[in-house]
Enzyme design. Structure first.
Site, PDB file in Angstrom:
ATOM      1  N   TYR A 157      44.428  42.259  33.557  1.00  0.00           N
ATOM      2  CA  TYR A 157      44.003  40.856  33.695  1.00  0.00           C
ATOM      3  C   TYR A 157      43.014  40.721  34.851  1.00  0.00           C
ATOM      4  O   TYR A 157      43.257  41.253  35.947  1.00  0.00           O
ATOM      5  CB  TYR A 157      45.231  39.970  33.980  1.00  0.00           C
ATOM      6  CG  TYR A 157      44.884  38.505  34.110  1.00  0.00           C
ATOM      7  CD1 TYR A 157      44.545  37.759  32.989  1.00  0.00           C
ATOM      8  CD2 TYR A 157      44.902  37.869  35.351  1.00  0.00           C
ATOM      9  CE1 TYR A 157      44.222  36.409  33.099  1.00  0.00           C
ATOM     10  CE2 TYR A 157      44.588  36.522  35.470  1.00  0.00           C
ATOM     11  CZ  TYR A 157      44.246  35.798  34.339  1.00  0.00           C
ATOM     12  OH  TYR A 157      43.931  34.465  34.454  1.00  0.00           O
ATOM     13  N   ASP A 257      39.654  45.858  40.832  1.00  0.00           N
ATOM     14  CA  ASP A 257      40.157  44.499  40.968  1.00  0.00           C
ATOM     15  C   ASP A 257      41.487  44.580  41.710  1.00  0.00           C
ATOM     16  O   ASP A 257      42.524  44.901  41.135  1.00  0.00           O
ATOM     17  CB  ASP A 257      40.320  43.856  39.589  1.00  0.00           C
ATOM     18  CG  ASP A 257      40.855  42.425  39.690  1.00  0.00           C
ATOM     19  OD1 ASP A 257      41.149  41.988  40.816  1.00  0.00           O
ATOM     20  OD2 ASP A 257      40.986  41.778  38.643  1.00  0.00           O
ATOM     21  N   LYS A 285      44.534  36.291  46.337  1.00  0.00           N
ATOM     22  CA  LYS A 285      45.963  36.063  46.611  1.00  0.00           C
ATOM     23  C   LYS A 285      46.317  36.167  48.108  1.00  0.00           C
ATOM     24  O   LYS A 285      46.094  35.232  48.843  1.00  0.00           O
ATOM     25  CB  LYS A 285      46.815  37.012  45.766  1.00  0.00           C
ATOM     26  CG  LYS A 285      46.709  36.703  44.250  1.00  0.00           C
ATOM     27  CD  LYS A 285      47.802  37.383  43.467  1.00  0.00           C
ATOM     28  CE  LYS A 285      47.557  37.393  41.976  1.00  0.00           C
ATOM     29  NZ  LYS A 285      48.096  36.254  41.269  1.00  0.00           N
TER      30      LYS A 285
HETATM   31  N1  PMP Z   1      42.527  39.673  38.917  1.00  0.00           N
HETATM   32  C1  PMP Z   1      43.817  40.024  39.004  1.00  0.00           C
HETATM   33  C2  PMP Z   1      44.172  41.475  39.038  1.00  0.00           C
HETATM   34  C3  PMP Z   1      44.806  39.040  39.097  1.00  0.00           C
HETATM   35  O1  PMP Z   1      46.083  39.394  39.195  1.00  0.00           O
HETATM   36  C4  PMP Z   1      44.428  37.692  39.091  1.00  0.00           C
HETATM   37  C5  PMP Z   1      45.469  36.587  39.170  1.00  0.00           C
HETATM   38  N2  PMP Z   1      46.694  36.861  38.671  1.00  0.00           N
HETATM   39  C6  PMP Z   1      43.076  37.382  38.989  1.00  0.00           C
HETATM   40  C7  PMP Z   1      42.144  38.387  38.916  1.00  0.00           C
HETATM   41  C8  PMP Z   1      42.624  35.955  38.985  1.00  0.00           C
HETATM   42  O2  PMP Z   1      42.838  35.395  40.235  1.00  0.00           O
HETATM   43  P1  PMP Z   1      42.995  33.796  40.413  1.00  0.00           P
HETATM   44  O3  PMP Z   1      44.257  33.398  39.731  1.00  0.00           O
HETATM   45  O4  PMP Z   1      42.997  33.615  41.911  1.00  0.00           O
HETATM   46  O5  PMP Z   1      41.778  33.206  39.792  1.00  0.00           O
END
Ligand code: PMP
Length: 460
Positions: A157, A257, A285
């Protein structure tokens, strides 16, 4: 399961959370599904919390929970950590505003800290979410390589937009061969164009990944991945080493990521543990201390493309416009580098620098305690994960390497257990991973293991 009639986890959950049910009815009148982020929903209705303190959350009915969701991992110092609150208050009181609309010292202070902890990040930019950070990373990769497809792994994700909202949680019936996964849209309204422009790769399968990347090398700008899938299925070292070599050889950028893994695997994220230098990294985060944030950083020559000093950009209205906006990689945002958020993030990092080892220790204690309790019942379980995140996978498989392996696990039993745990004061969204914080200590671990014990005794 025991032959005695036991209330199902969901029935017990409903009995103790009537106010959450009532609230959900009202919230559905305001928001589709009663939620403003689909992830917040679970059946039959989500728990509604009214207070957080340290490792604990309290719901509308006054039930108290040890929080292992921690806002999907964002809160690594727990709820309302005094040092984080102090950082926020100091910024507001000393600087007199929430927002300058100009560059300011905290952008540089955080930037220097990030560069120190993530040596692959030579220059960086702030965004307002992890989603925006990965979105920008893809544009950077397009611009740098002048290629316009990306590759991502099945089960990973990266945010909710069309380029990456593909094959995150596809039905195995539709997903195609394990070594050549299909691109499956994960939402209504995803432009079919992206099914052709996002190539799906099989995680932890270097041979198949290499074949696919080689075939599309002239079209793929970057491979983006979660170094630890979903925050809990680690890449194998050999896979990671091979991926770095092959992407470099093929002229494809490698984007880590680390929105979940940044700070949670170690202060330097997964890249420190694996000893890999990605071309670009995204963070989010934890680094916002509970506020919305994203960071994208990496190689200087890639990041420098966004410097407005390099050429005129879209905001240059001068008559003497030297060049078209197309000569700069556009990146902007009213709230980028928000001072209060960076103050909270810096205070969080300060706490983690002192206490991160404690978080890892508590996580290991909890993982091994859970494994012991399941094995006493003869159930095959794995607590998979690294650093301060893990997930509980009930499976006969010896190793869970990727999305397809995960699909073979016993989600139904895990879910049943999760609802029972909710009724015993242990909170994560059913089926979600566990994240720990600096304020999860022995008291919380013991209470949690007691809840697991009671649950397993009830069910088996
Ligand atoms: N990349 C990863 C690996 C994530 O876990 C998340 C959020 N769960 C995101 C991108 C997106 O981040 P946000 O919810 O702050 O937009």
């Amino acid at each position: 399961m025991s032959q005695n009639k036991v209330l199902s986890g969901i029935e017990e959950y409903k009995k103790m959370t009537p106010k959450s049910l009532e609230f959900s009815k009202t919230s559905k009148e305001v928001m589709p599904g009663g939620v403003t982020a689909n992830i917040k929903f679970f059946e039959p209705y989500p728990l509604i919390m009214k207070k957080g303190s340290g490792a604990y959350l309290t719901d509308l009915d006054g039930n108290e929970y040890i929080d292992y969701l921690l806002s999907y991992g964002a809160l690594m110092t727990g709820h309302g950590h005094p040092k984080v609150l102090e950082g926020i208050r100091n910024q507001l009181e000393e600087e007199g505003t929430l927002l300058f609309g100009t560059p300011h010292h905290l952008e540089v202070k955080m930037g220097q800290k990030i560069k120190e902890l993530y040596p692959s990040i030579e220059k960086m930019r702030y965004t307002n979410s992890g989603t925006e950070a990965t979105l920008l990373s893809i544009r950077m990769a397009y611009a740098y390589t002048e290629k316009y497809k990306i590759a991502k792994f099945e089960g990973h994700y990266h945010g909710g937009y069309d380029q990456v909202l593909l094959s995150v949680n596809p039905s195995v019936n539709e997903a195609g061969p394990a070594k050549r996964p299909n691109a499956i849209a994960e939402s209504k309204g995803v432009d079919p164009y992206h099914k052709e422009h996002t190539v799906i790769l099989p995680f932890n399968d270097l041979e198949a990944t290499t074949e696919i990347l080689t075939k599309h090398k002239d079209e793929i700008a970057a491979v983006i991945l979660e170094p630890i899938q979903g925050g809990f299925i680690p890449a194998e070292q050999e896979f990671m080493d091979g991926l770095r070599v092959i992407t470099e050889k093929l002229g494809i950028l490698l984007i880590f990521d680390e929105v979940k893994t940044g700070f949670r695997l170690g202060l330097g994220g997964a890249q420190e543990i694996y000893g890999i230098t990605p071309d670009l990294t995204t963070l989010g985060k934890v680094v916002g201390g509970g506020f919305p944030v994203g960071i994208i950083g990496g190689k200087k020559e890639i990041m420098e493309m966004s410097a407005p000093t390099a050429a005129s950009d879209v905001f240059d209205n001068s008559q003497s416009k030297k060049s078209g906006a197309k000569d700069v990689l556009f990146h902007s945002g009213t709230y980028n580098g928000h001072p209060t958020i960076l103050a909270a993030g810096l205070a969080t990092i300060d706490v983690l620098e002192e206490e991160i080892q404690h978080v890892f220790k508590s996580t290991e204690q909890l993982k091994s305690g859970i494994c012991d309790l399941f094995s006493q019942k003869g159930i095959n379980v794995q607590t998979i994960g690294m650093g301060s995140i893990f997930n509980i996978i009930i499976t006969e498989k010896e190793n869970v390497h990727n999305y397809r392996d995960l699909q073979e696990s016993n989600f139904a039993l895990r879910k049943e257990i999760d609802y029972h745990l909710l009724t015993k004061g242990v909170y994560t969204k059913p089926l979600n991973r566990y994240s720990l914080s600096t304020v999860h200590g022995m008291k919380e671990i013991d209470k949690t293991l007691e809840a697991f014990k009671l649950t397993l005794n009830k069910l088996f």
